[in-house]
Every structure is written in structure tokens, then in C-alpha cells.
Design a protein around this motif. Sequence first.
Motif, mmCIF file in Angstrom:
data_model
loop_
_atom_site.group_PDB
_atom_site.id
_atom_site.type_symbol
_atom_site.label_atom_id
_atom_site.label_comp_id
_atom_site.label_asym_id
_atom_site.label_seq_id
_atom_site.Cartn_x
_atom_site.Cartn_y
_atom_site.Cartn_z
ATOM 1 N N UNK A 122 0.828 -1.205 0.000
ATOM 2 C CA UNK A 122 0.000 0.000 0.000
ATOM 3 C C UNK A 122 0.862 1.255 0.000
ATOM 4 N N UNK A 123 1.978 1.235 0.760
ATOM 5 C CA UNK A 123 2.862 2.409 0.815
ATOM 6 C C UNK A 123 3.417 2.732 -0.579
ATOM 7 N N UNK A 124 3.830 1.696 -1.302
ATOM 8 C CA UNK A 124 4.366 1.906 -2.659
ATOM 9 C C UNK A 124 3.291 2.507 -3.565
ATOM 10 N N UNK A 125 2.057 1.992 -3.475
ATOM 11 C CA UNK A 125 0.977 2.513 -4.315
ATOM 12 C C UNK A 125 0.636 3.957 -3.958
ATOM 13 N N UNK A 126 0.715 4.289 -2.665
ATOM 14 C CA UNK A 126 0.447 5.676 -2.258
ATOM 15 C C UNK A 126 1.528 6.607 -2.798
ATOM 16 N N UNK A 127 2.786 6.179 -2.709
ATOM 17 C CA UNK A 127 3.873 6.981 -3.273
ATOM 18 C C UNK A 127 3.656 7.195 -4.772
ATOM 19 N N UNK A 128 3.171 6.159 -5.465
ATOM 20 C CA UNK A 128 2.901 6.256 -6.901
ATOM 21 C C UNK A 128 1.567 6.927 -7.212
ATOM 22 N N UNK A 129 0.821 7.322 -6.171
ATOM 23 C CA UNK A 129 -0.498 7.944 -6.304
ATOM 24 C C UNK A 129 -1.494 7.025 -7.022
ATOM 25 N N UNK A 130 -1.357 5.712 -6.795
ATOM 26 C CA UNK A 130 -2.313 4.734 -7.314
ATOM 27 C C UNK A 130 -3.383 4.509 -6.235
ATOM 28 N N UNK A 131 -4.304 5.458 -6.140
ATOM 29 C CA UNK A 131 -5.229 5.550 -5.014
ATOM 30 C C UNK A 131 -6.125 4.325 -4.875
ATOM 31 N N UNK A 132 -6.765 3.893 -5.968
ATOM 32 C CA UNK A 132 -7.731 2.806 -5.882
ATOM 33 C C UNK A 132 -7.072 1.507 -5.423
ATOM 34 N N UNK A 133 -5.898 1.225 -5.958
ATOM 35 C CA UNK A 133 -5.196 0.001 -5.553
ATOM 36 C C UNK A 133 -4.825 0.070 -4.075
ATOM 37 N N UNK A 134 -4.315 1.240 -3.656
ATOM 38 C CA UNK A 134 -3.938 1.393 -2.253
ATOM 39 C C UNK A 134 -5.142 1.233 -1.338
ATOM 40 N N UNK A 135 -6.284 1.790 -1.741
ATOM 41 C CA UNK A 135 -7.489 1.680 -0.914
ATOM 42 C C UNK A 135 -7.926 0.226 -0.762
ATOM 43 N N UNK A 136 -7.888 -0.540 -1.852
ATOM 44 C CA UNK A 136 -8.270 -1.956 -1.782
ATOM 45 C C UNK A 136 -7.320 -2.753 -0.880
ATOM 46 N N UNK A 137 -6.035 -2.452 -0.981
ATOM 47 C CA UNK A 137 -5.066 -3.177 -0.140
ATOM 48 C C UNK A 137 -5.264 -2.820 1.331
ATOM 49 N N UNK A 138 -5.465 -1.532 1.614
ATOM 50 C CA UNK A 138 -5.664 -1.123 3.007
ATOM 51 C C UNK A 138 -6.967 -1.669 3.587
#
Length: 940
Positions: A122-138
Motif C-alpha cells: 500500500x505504501x508503494x501505491x500511495x507513493x505512486x499515487x495509485x489511489x484505488x489500488x492502495x485503498x483496496x489493499x488497506x
Amino acid sequence: MDVPFAIVKRQHFACTLHTILSTVDNSTNPLLAPDVIFRLDSDLNSNPFSLVINTPPREQLDGIGTSLWNDCTFLMTSRGHNPEDVLVLGKVRAIAFAILNMAVTPDLLGSVRALDLALKAARICIVNQQREIALNILSVAAIRLTSIQPVHLGLDAAINRNITTRYLLLRIRLAWLQERVDIAEHFFTKLPTPVVPDDEELIFETCFIIGDSALALYLPEVAVTWLQRASEHLQSLSIMTQMKDYDNWNLVIRHSLVVASAQARSAQATVTYELEARYLREYYSEHPAMVLFDLSMGHNNPTTDELLQGLKRLVDKLPLTDMNMPIIFQFARSLGLSGRDNGMEAFRILLLRPLPREWTEKCFLAFLLLLSRSEYSDSKRIRTIRGVIDALEKRGYPSISARAAHATVICIWKMISEALLKKDYWTAQLWLQVCSDPKIFQYCSIEIKIVTHKKLVACYLQTGDTTAARQLIDRGLLQSQVDCERMYLSYKLRLLEGKDGFGYFYFGFPLQPVPHKQTSILSCAMEAQRQHKPEEVLNCLDQFVKFLTSDGIYHDDFPAAEHYMFAITLLSEELSKGFSQRIGNCIETVLQSAVSYVKENSMFEGGNQEVSVTQLQWLYCASFKLALKLINSSGFLWATSVLDHSKDFALQYREIAYPEMGSKAPRPHLFAVVYLRLLVSSLKARCEDDPTEKTSHYENVRACFQELDDWRGWQDGEEEADDDANYKEDRHHDVAQFFDLEAAMHLKKWDDVARICASDDTFPNPKFYAPIMDLTLQLNPPPTLAIQVIKRIMLKLSEPQDDPPSTWQRDFRVSLPRYLHCLFSLAITPVQQADYLEFVCLDVEMADPVVAEEVLDKILAMANQEADVKQEEGLNAQHGLNTMHTGSELYGVFTYPAVELIKIAIVAFNKATDFYRATQDEDCQRWANKAIKKKMNDQG
């Protein structure tokens, strides 16, 4: 237990990704093919992160997931510099987590491991601003976190606190990315009190990231809140760890906080500003950041000159490094907001000092950008930039990068374009010479060099410096056989040097299809036209047609129809200066080629073909104007072919603009084309000596008149009628009727002539009566037909006349005695009977004895009336030769010539003698009396 198909499918896709990524090299090729990326996105959009419990075989899934995760870790070291690769690897790592999440054991250790992996992914996706993926992982992480928190499970409190802190901080950063400050505040309140330095550092990092981002987004109130939190946690972290770089971080955070407080408007922000500014001035008074901050905030109210002087003092006593250049650069750029020249001067001050290479290029480009927007004169700007370049050279500055050189030339081109727009070629030439300075120019790409040299050659040619232009062209940089712009410049130079350019096309321009070739040929023709060299214009157009017809393609930079339009415009301009055989041949070739092309490539507006309706309209109008110019020149014989081409363009226009509608559009144009063609054919017939050719031309005249009748009148609703246009058409139709009658007479179509003369609709306008009379007497039609034509004219002339009479009426009255004489001669023409003996020479058989006597009576009445007028008005000899009244509505006042009366009297008396010899005494007596009266009127 059967493995679900979705899991098998995801497992297979993960294996495919591992196979691809394990073979990736360090090249610049994309990591994954487009179809693989599409499958990757589709899989992620389906949210593959949900928990799957008791899914065998776990070992196999764990192995695949671990390999894919490690692939991403390895590739980040070699491909992490490429932003696109970083985004792809973030997505692949998310898929790896989805596989590993399915493979964890359903116990405490498995849940902790899955939660740790979820937070990393999730941290990597947040850094990349991949919001939807990060939200699903969190979301998965939240479930895992809930499952491990019960106390009876025995999880270590420190581990629990660390994982909870990491989770909440990621939630805070994700909420910030989603622009939900309220949610970020909510999660921040739930953070456990940090006990260990790692947790404190994570909180500090998150607070600073959000505060700095808010400051960059001009959200000062939010920035103040989070920067204050960052400052507080920095203090706690320094107490826990005795961190070595505390002073730097403390300066950065407090500096950002004071900037944000200065922008905020709340009372609390003002208090914060005063406290933080006082602290910075006390502990960091000599630091560049604080010096520049005080300058930029107007501390002690400095003027613009004082700001520049303050910057100069700072850079004089401070070594400029990669650490302090960002804030100094930002300060210099801020000066440009108050005035471009201020910012330009600030960067000039920096460029005169030793700078790191990267910052030298940045400052130089910023300086050039502001210079291009400066209000200085061009001469001052040129002196300024030369001074900076010389200073860099004296300082031994190493070569700049190709990218910086490219950007430098582009900035200078902007100033060149401004000068060219004002047609200030001398200034443009000076800028181009700056652009060609070896200190910059040697590091530019070959394309940039060629374009710059072309611009410089063009300026030399405009300013008349042919020697410099020749030296630059002969230097060799521009010698490209497919560079048509170079060929144009070389051709222009040859003409300015007074050289013949005829053979240049055969050796210079490439024969194969290359971009811009046709456009360059036309440019050469226009240049020759500007230099008043008509033969060169035609040479260019000859080559243009040859290239245009031999090329299999037309390039997207310029449609072929536009080429033809430019060529026709050039030919029209040359034709207005005078006609030559070469111009005629060139016009015919261009139009014939254009007609062939448009018939294959016409379209509706917005269609896929190359020739539009608008272009067709231009083509048929322009070709018609060419025909008009040809008619008014010595090349009128060429007009027929040009008119035929104009008609072809118009018919093609109708086919495209009005398909299957029975329209006659553009009917007015087609009428004008046929009418002009009729006039040309008539002119050719009159000028032709060969009887066969003359007959052919007159047949064309008659055919054109029949076609003209078909085009006459507004017969459809596609085009609106115009009263003025209708009036002109009627006048043109009257002229055409006369030429049709003339053609019928020359072709000896006597039945048609009789039909025309018998009908009011087909008989020409009165202004043509005199020419018709001349034709009738000249072409010797049958006497009865000739009499019919002349009687028809006499009848039309007997109708009420204009008052005052028109010019043709006055002219005709002057010629009336002569026409009456001709009519009389035609009427008394002997008619040879078949049963007459050859020795019988009595001319008593006349073509029309009734008309003959009517003419005699008319002439006698006119002569008698003239004598009465003289007697009544007492005219003296001075007025005796003026006008006399005929007593009719037609003739008004005439003086009948005495010579004509004598001739008529003699002929009448001779005819009376013929009657006497034929023993027709009554006729003899009547004709003799009339002859004697005419003679007496003449003598009296």
C-alpha cells in the motif's frame, strides 16, 4: 478440494509476469507489452485482494508470490529511474501481494505477515499515487489488523503498536491524496502515542510530507497545522535519538512553517509567524534561507535594487552548492514575478558566479526565458546575453548538455521569430549569430544546426548579403539532397546572384517523392515572380507539374489541391503581365492535371478525400478568370480550352455538393462559361481565313447558343435569383442571339435565318440592326430572304422610339437613306425565269415589285416633306443641310442626300424604260412619274 478457477487463472498470470520480469534487461524497452499491462489493470480493477481461507496449495502460491515480489524489488534498483517502470512495478507488486495474501496460513503469524506485506504494498501505491489500488489493499489490511488485536492472541504490544501506527499513517496519506483533510484528521487522532524512535520518525515523516504538500498547493492553514505537528515530533525524535542532522531538518521545517504562516490570515498564524521568524533570526540569521526570506518578505522594506544588492552580497560571500541553490534559485525566480527584468538581472548575477553545472544550466535557461519576455530593446538584450556567454567562457565553464543547448536555441528562436514578424531581418540576423555561437551551437543536435543555418541564410538573403549566404551554403552543413527548404534557399541565392536557375531543378531537386517538395517548387516560382523573372516562373511551374504528376503520393504537410490553387494564382499573375506561348502551354497543363486529380479526389466538406467543395468553387472561378484574361490578351485562342476546364470543375462541384438532386448548380457560372465560349468561337470565326475552319467555328457558335438557352433562367431552388444577375444574363443572351444569327448566315442556313427573323423571341436586340443589315448585304442571301430581313428591321424601327433617341437609333437614322437604297436594289433584282430565252433582256421581273414601289413612295414622301419643311420654316442655306422631318414616327427629321435621290431617280427611270420596252404602259407611266418627281425634288 478443488481450487477455484479464478485462483488458478490468477496463479497462471502471476507465473507469466514472473517469466517476463525475470528476463528483463537494462535497456529502455518497456517492461511489459501493452496487452499484458491491459490484463494487469483488468485484474487489479477486479479487487483481487480479498481474503481466501483454506486455499490449497499454499506452498505453490507462496513461492510464486515471493518470486514476483522479489522481481519487483530487484528491478527497482535498475529501472527505478524511469517513472513509467515505477508505476508498472507498483502494480505488479500489488498482484504479488494478492497471491501471497491467499497463501498465508490462517493463524496469528500468517495474519501478521500478510498485514506487513499489505502495508508495504500500500505504501508503494500511495507513493505512486495509485489511489484505488492502495485503498483496496488497506481494506484487506484493516481486516487483518482487527483479527490480530484481541489480547488473548498474545501478540507483542510493541509489534501491535508499530503495525497500528503504520496502518493509520498510510490511511492519513491516502486521505490526503483523496483531498479529504477531515478523514486525515480523524485517523491522526487515533494514532497511539509513539514510544520507540521508529514510530516517532514515521509520524514526523508523514506530517512533514502533508505540510509541505499543502504549502505547495497554496493551502497555508492546512500547512501550518501539519508543519507544527512535524516540528513537535522532530523535537521528540531528536530527544530519543540525538539525530545528527537535526539542525538542517529544524531549519527546513521552521522555514516552511514561517512561509505558510505568512500566507495564512488567521490570528493564530500571525502569532506562529512572529514566534518562528524570531527563532530563525536568532539561530539561523546568517543562513541563506533566512537572508532570502527576509528579503522576499520585505523585512526593513527593501527596494528592488536593494533586493538585487542583497542577493549579490549573499552570493559574493557564500559558496553556491547543491544544498543552498534551490532556495537561492527560488528567490531569483520570485523576483521575476515583480518584473521580468528584475528576475533576469537576478539570474545574471548568479551566472557571473561559480555554480554547480546543473544549476548553471537551470539559471541560464531561466535567464533566457525572462530575457525573451524582457521589455529591453533587442540591441540591449543581445549585449546582455553576449556578456553572460563571455563570462561563462572566461570562468572555464565546461560544455553544456545537448538538452540545455537545445532549450537555449529554442528560447533564442522566440526572439528571432519576433524580429521576423516585424520584418526586422537585421535584428533577426544578429540573434541568429548569437544562436550560432560555438559555445552553445557545437553541442546542439544536427537538426537544430541545420534549421538555424537555414534561418540565417534566409536573413542574409533578405538583407542582401549574398556573399555571407553563399559561404554558409557552401560550408557543407546544408548539403542534403532531400532537404527541399535548402534547395529553395539555394535557388533564391542563384537568382539574386544573377545566375540562371533553369538547370538547377534537374540537378538540385530530388526526383523521388520527399516531404515539402511541391511546396518548395511553388516557393521558388513565387520568388522568381518577386524578382520579376517570368521565364524562371514558368521553369518552376514546368517542374512543378512534372513532379506533381509523377509522384505517387502527396504529403500531409500540404494537400495537392492547394498546390494547384497556388500554381493557378501564379499563372494568373504572370498572365496579367502579358501572354506568351509558354504561359498558354503551362496553363493548359496545370488545369488538365488539376481536373484529372479532382475527379478522383473530390469530397464533401469534412470527408476523407483531399479536394473539398470549397476548393472546387475556387478552382472553377479562378479558371474562368484566367479565360477572361486570355480573351483580353493575344492568347484568346487558348480561352476555349480553359473554359472547358472551368466547366469540368463546376460539374464536379455539382456532383459532390448536390448529388442525385437534378440540380443545375452552379448554373450562373455554367451560363457564363458557355456565353464566353460563344464569344471566343465567334472571334475565332471572324479571324479565320480557312473556309473549313471558319465553318467549324460558326458551328460551335450555334451549338453554344443552343446550350446557352438550356442554362438560361433560374430553373432550380439551389441558388437564389438576383435581379442584377438576371438583367446581365438577359443582355448577354441578346448578344448571343446576334452571333447565332451571324453564324446561321455564314453557314447559309437560310431556313433558320428566316425563322429567326420571323420571331420576336429570337430576333436580336435593336442595337444589332445595323450589323444585321451589313451581314445581309454582304453575304448575298436569296433576295426574298434579304428583303424579309430588311423589312423586319424596318418594321421594328417603326415602333415607338425612345425620347430622346438612343445612340443606335441616331446612327441608324443617318444610315437610313443608304439602307433604303439597298432595299430598293434588292426589291428590283431581276428574277431569272426558267422558260426565258437567253436573248430576252427585259428586266421587268423583280424580286418584290410591291416592296420596290413602297420604297419609292417612301423616299418620294421624305423628299416632298423636306421641301415642305424648308418652305414653312424659311430655312436658309446654313440650315439647309441639317435635319428634315419625314412625317413618320420612325424617321424624325432627316436631310435626304441629293446623291441618293439622283441614284434612285435614275434607277426608277431605267426601270420605267424596261416597262415601256415590255409594252407595260401603265407600269411605265407610274414608274416614270415617280422618277421625274424625285429628280425634280432633288433639283428643287
